[in-house]
Scaffold this motif. Structure first.
Motif, PDB file in Angstrom:
ATOM      1  N   ASP A 150      -3.700   1.850 -10.510  1.00  0.00           N
ATOM      2  CA  ASP A 150      -3.954   0.902  -9.459  1.00  0.00           C
ATOM      3  C   ASP A 150      -5.466   0.797  -9.328  1.00  0.00           C
ATOM      4  O   ASP A 150      -5.879   1.956  -8.571  1.00  0.00           O
ATOM      5  CB  ASP A 150      -3.204   1.070  -8.337  1.00  0.00           C
ATOM      6  CG  ASP A 150      -3.487  -0.182  -7.262  1.00  0.00           C
ATOM      7  OD1 ASP A 150      -4.578  -0.795  -7.212  1.00  0.00           O
ATOM      8  OD2 ASP A 150      -2.263  -0.611  -6.371  1.00  0.00           O
ATOM      9  N   ASP A 175       0.815  -1.094   0.129  1.00  0.00           N
ATOM     10  CA  ASP A 175       0.264  -0.040   0.177  1.00  0.00           C
ATOM     11  C   ASP A 175       0.930   1.071  -0.011  1.00  0.00           C
ATOM     12  O   ASP A 175       0.292   2.368   0.007  1.00  0.00           O
ATOM     13  CB  ASP A 175      -0.961  -0.061   1.207  1.00  0.00           C
ATOM     14  CG  ASP A 175      -1.885  -1.255   1.294  1.00  0.00           C
ATOM     15  OD1 ASP A 175      -2.550  -1.489   0.269  1.00  0.00           O
ATOM     16  OD2 ASP A 175      -1.984  -1.737   2.321  1.00  0.00           O
ATOM     17  N   THR A 184      -3.973   9.708  -5.022  1.00  0.00           N
ATOM     18  CA  THR A 184      -5.083   9.067  -5.077  1.00  0.00           C
ATOM     19  C   THR A 184      -6.310   9.700  -5.622  1.00  0.00           C
ATOM     20  O   THR A 184      -6.555  11.110  -5.251  1.00  0.00           O
ATOM     21  CB  THR A 184      -5.374   8.760  -3.376  1.00  0.00           C
ATOM     22  OG1 THR A 184      -4.109   8.042  -2.978  1.00  0.00           O
ATOM     23  CG2 THR A 184      -6.720   7.849  -3.413  1.00  0.00           C
ATOM     24  N   TYR A 200       1.678  -1.659  -5.295  1.00  0.00           N
ATOM     25  CA  TYR A 200       0.283  -1.817  -5.985  1.00  0.00           C
ATOM     26  C   TYR A 200      -0.594  -3.095  -5.256  1.00  0.00           C
ATOM     27  O   TYR A 200       0.221  -4.045  -4.759  1.00  0.00           O
ATOM     28  CB  TYR A 200       0.528  -2.085  -7.419  1.00  0.00           C
ATOM     29  CG  TYR A 200       1.273  -0.903  -8.082  1.00  0.00           C
ATOM     30  CD1 TYR A 200       0.903   0.199  -8.581  1.00  0.00           C
ATOM     31  CD2 TYR A 200       2.817  -1.467  -8.378  1.00  0.00           C
ATOM     32  CE1 TYR A 200       1.947   1.061  -9.273  1.00  0.00           C
ATOM     33  CE2 TYR A 200       3.554  -0.317  -9.132  1.00  0.00           C
ATOM     34  CZ  TYR A 200       3.290   0.714  -9.318  1.00  0.00           C
ATOM     35  OH  TYR A 200       3.844   1.815  -9.974  1.00  0.00           O
ATOM     36  N   ARG A 201      -1.916  -2.835  -5.409  1.00  0.00           N
ATOM     37  CA  ARG A 201      -2.751  -3.844  -4.922  1.00  0.00           C
ATOM     38  C   ARG A 201      -3.282  -4.547  -6.410  1.00  0.00           C
ATOM     39  O   ARG A 201      -3.496  -5.618  -6.561  1.00  0.00           O
ATOM     40  CB  ARG A 201      -3.686  -3.291  -4.121  1.00  0.00           C
ATOM     41  CG  ARG A 201      -3.405  -3.144  -2.769  1.00  0.00           C
ATOM     42  CD  ARG A 201      -2.840  -4.431  -2.005  1.00  0.00           C
ATOM     43  NE  ARG A 201      -2.242  -4.135  -0.694  1.00  0.00           N
ATOM     44  CZ  ARG A 201      -1.598  -5.016   0.172  1.00  0.00           C
ATOM     45  NH1 ARG A 201      -1.527  -6.278  -0.462  1.00  0.00           N
ATOM     46  NH2 ARG A 201      -1.207  -4.862   1.196  1.00  0.00           N
ATOM     47  N   TRP A 228      -7.612  -1.082  -7.321  1.00  0.00           N
ATOM     48  CA  TRP A 228      -8.058  -1.267  -6.013  1.00  0.00           C
ATOM     49  C   TRP A 228      -7.717  -0.063  -5.054  1.00  0.00           C
ATOM     50  O   TRP A 228      -8.452   0.248  -4.327  1.00  0.00           O
ATOM     51  CB  TRP A 228      -7.434  -2.480  -5.516  1.00  0.00           C
ATOM     52  CG  TRP A 228      -8.179  -3.675  -5.850  1.00  0.00           C
ATOM     53  CD1 TRP A 228      -9.328  -3.685  -6.619  1.00  0.00           C
ATOM     54  CD2 TRP A 228      -7.753  -4.909  -5.502  1.00  0.00           C
ATOM     55  NE1 TRP A 228      -9.604  -5.033  -6.785  1.00  0.00           N
ATOM     56  CE2 TRP A 228      -8.628  -5.742  -6.141  1.00  0.00           C
ATOM     57  CE3 TRP A 228      -6.855  -5.731  -4.737  1.00  0.00           C
ATOM     58  CZ2 TRP A 228      -8.833  -7.448  -6.136  1.00  0.00           C
ATOM     59  CZ3 TRP A 228      -6.533  -7.079  -4.602  1.00  0.00           C
ATOM     60  CH2 TRP A 228      -7.722  -7.778  -5.383  1.00  0.00           C
ATOM     61  N   GLN A 229      -6.391   0.436  -5.416  1.00  0.00           N
ATOM     62  CA  GLN A 229      -5.934   1.732  -4.572  1.00  0.00           C
ATOM     63  C   GLN A 229      -6.601   2.947  -5.083  1.00  0.00           C
ATOM     64  O   GLN A 229      -6.358   4.041  -4.484  1.00  0.00           O
ATOM     65  CB  GLN A 229      -4.525   1.778  -4.275  1.00  0.00           C
ATOM     66  CG  GLN A 229      -3.996   0.451  -3.535  1.00  0.00           C
ATOM     67  CD  GLN A 229      -2.543   0.553  -3.040  1.00  0.00           C
ATOM     68  OE1 GLN A 229      -2.403   1.076  -2.002  1.00  0.00           O
ATOM     69  NE2 GLN A 229      -1.692   0.236  -3.921  1.00  0.00           N
ATOM     70  N   GLN A 230      -7.094   2.840  -6.421  1.00  0.00           N
ATOM     71  CA  GLN A 230      -7.745   4.076  -7.020  1.00  0.00           C
ATOM     72  C   GLN A 230      -6.657   5.240  -6.806  1.00  0.00           C
ATOM     73  O   GLN A 230      -6.866   6.222  -6.675  1.00  0.00           O
ATOM     74  CB  GLN A 230      -8.911   4.604  -6.195  1.00  0.00           C
ATOM     75  CG  GLN A 230     -10.125   3.770  -6.487  1.00  0.00           C
ATOM     76  CD  GLN A 230     -10.836   3.829  -7.627  1.00  0.00           C
ATOM     77  OE1 GLN A 230     -11.608   4.992  -8.065  1.00  0.00           O
ATOM     78  NE2 GLN A 230     -10.340   2.899  -8.546  1.00  0.00           N
ATOM     79  N   ARG A 231      -5.356   4.767  -7.678  1.00  0.00           N
ATOM     80  CA  ARG A 231      -4.308   5.854  -7.411  1.00  0.00           C
ATOM     81  C   ARG A 231      -3.617   5.752  -8.781  1.00  0.00           C
ATOM     82  O   ARG A 231      -3.516   4.620  -9.204  1.00  0.00           O
ATOM     83  CB  ARG A 231      -3.546   5.964  -6.248  1.00  0.00           C
ATOM     84  CG  ARG A 231      -2.714   4.822  -6.196  1.00  0.00           C
ATOM     85  CD  ARG A 231      -1.963   5.021  -4.627  1.00  0.00           C
ATOM     86  NE  ARG A 231      -0.938   3.937  -4.241  1.00  0.00           N
ATOM     87  CZ  ARG A 231      -0.402   3.587  -3.436  1.00  0.00           C
ATOM     88  NH1 ARG A 231      -0.629   4.298  -2.193  1.00  0.00           N
ATOM     89  NH2 ARG A 231       0.546   2.570  -3.173  1.00  0.00           N
TER      90      ARG A 231
END
Length: 294
Positions: free
Chosen positions: A156, A133, A176, A138-139, A158-161
């Protein structure tokens, strides 16, 4: 494990992607036009007309001779899985790959959470990232794309970034994104340093039971995460909603988004064609094969 192979192509296109580039969409339109023209009297291959300031381009038949048709060499010019051994040449769940102007190849691998670059001859130039994170981690690494100059941008889901990398793979900025009413789905750079963000707008579904397409607004977003204007709304991807969840539909329709310079290209997979918009949301051109529903 996936062997990532670069075929001998007549032009530069993404090597492994679930999305069409604008060149791919145009090629698909012309190829299908040739198929639909079989058995008809010969007419002009392409017609252009104006409709309230919007150019309507219609393709009626193929515009090339048989001797000029494209072909793909069965022998790859490069097999990255064979140029070296080790984890950086073992590919798992590749999200996409791009070829840069200098001929190097950059691969986003969701399975290993890495962005890796290779010389045109296959030697590893850098490998960046890992699961996590923190910055540079990255997720669900969804894509990598060219950014300003020789830098790159990784997205990314899942992390919206987004993560901006310099030419040697060092991360220089992490942003983000907070999108009201949905989640960012894909990220598309434009020439002035901004991005077009495709958003899954789940809140726009009025009756989320049954076979539906999730609307996808296309938003302009700045590198600092500031959200700008809406360019257009794509029809989105098709799924089946039921009480408690949804399930993918076999061969479901999905919108395809691309950018060329500051032009945004949208194809909704309902008819064979696409639309072109400016960043301020003006429809400029419609390119299509008439009477060819999908």
């Amino acid at each position: 494990m996936t062997a990532l192979v670069a075929p001998a192509l007549p032009l530069s296109v993404p090597l492994a992607s679930t999305r069409f580039s604008s060149a791919s969409i145009i090629a698909l339109t012309v190829v299908a036009a040739g198929a639909s023209a079989c058995g008809r009297a010969s007419i002009e291959p392409t017609t252009v007309r104006d409709s309230a300031g919007v150019a309507i381009v219609e393709s009626h038949e193929h515009a090339w001779e048989a001797s000029a048709a494209w072909s793909v060499d069965p022998v790859p010019i490069l097999d990255l899985a064979a140029t070296a051994s080790g984890s950086t040449n073992d590919f798992f769940r590749v999200s996409n790959a791009i070829r840069r102007a200098d001929g190097s190849i950059v691969v986003a691998s969701r399975g290993s959470s890495t962005v890796s670059a290779y010389a045109p001859t296959g030697e590893l130039l850098f490998s960046h990232g890992r699961a996590g994170d923190g910055p540079g981690e990255y997720r669900r690494l969804t894509s990598v794309a060219p950014y300003r100059g020789d830098s790159l941008v990784a997205f990314d889901y899942w992390q919206q970034r987004l993560t901006i990398l310099d030419a040697d793979g060092t991360h220089t900025r992490v942003t983000t994104m907070e999108v009201p009413g949905g989640r960012a789905y894909t990220l598309h750079p434009v020439t002035d340093g901004r991005f077009v963000l495709r958003v899954n707008a789940f809140d726009q579904l009025r009756d989320p039971i049954g076979r539906k397409r999730i609307p996808q607004p296309l938003l302009v977003i700045h590198a600092d995460g500031t959200v700008g204007d809406t360019v257009a709304v794509a029809a989105g991807f098709e799924t089946f909603f039921f009480d408690g969840g949804d399930a993918a539909i076999p061969f479901g329709r999905e919108s395809f988004i691309g950018t060329r310079g500051d032009t945004v290209i949208v194809g909704d997979a309902d008819h064979l064609g696409f639309r072109e918009y400016t960043l301020d949301g003006q429809l400029q051109r419609i390119v299509r094969v008439p009477d060819f529903p999908l």
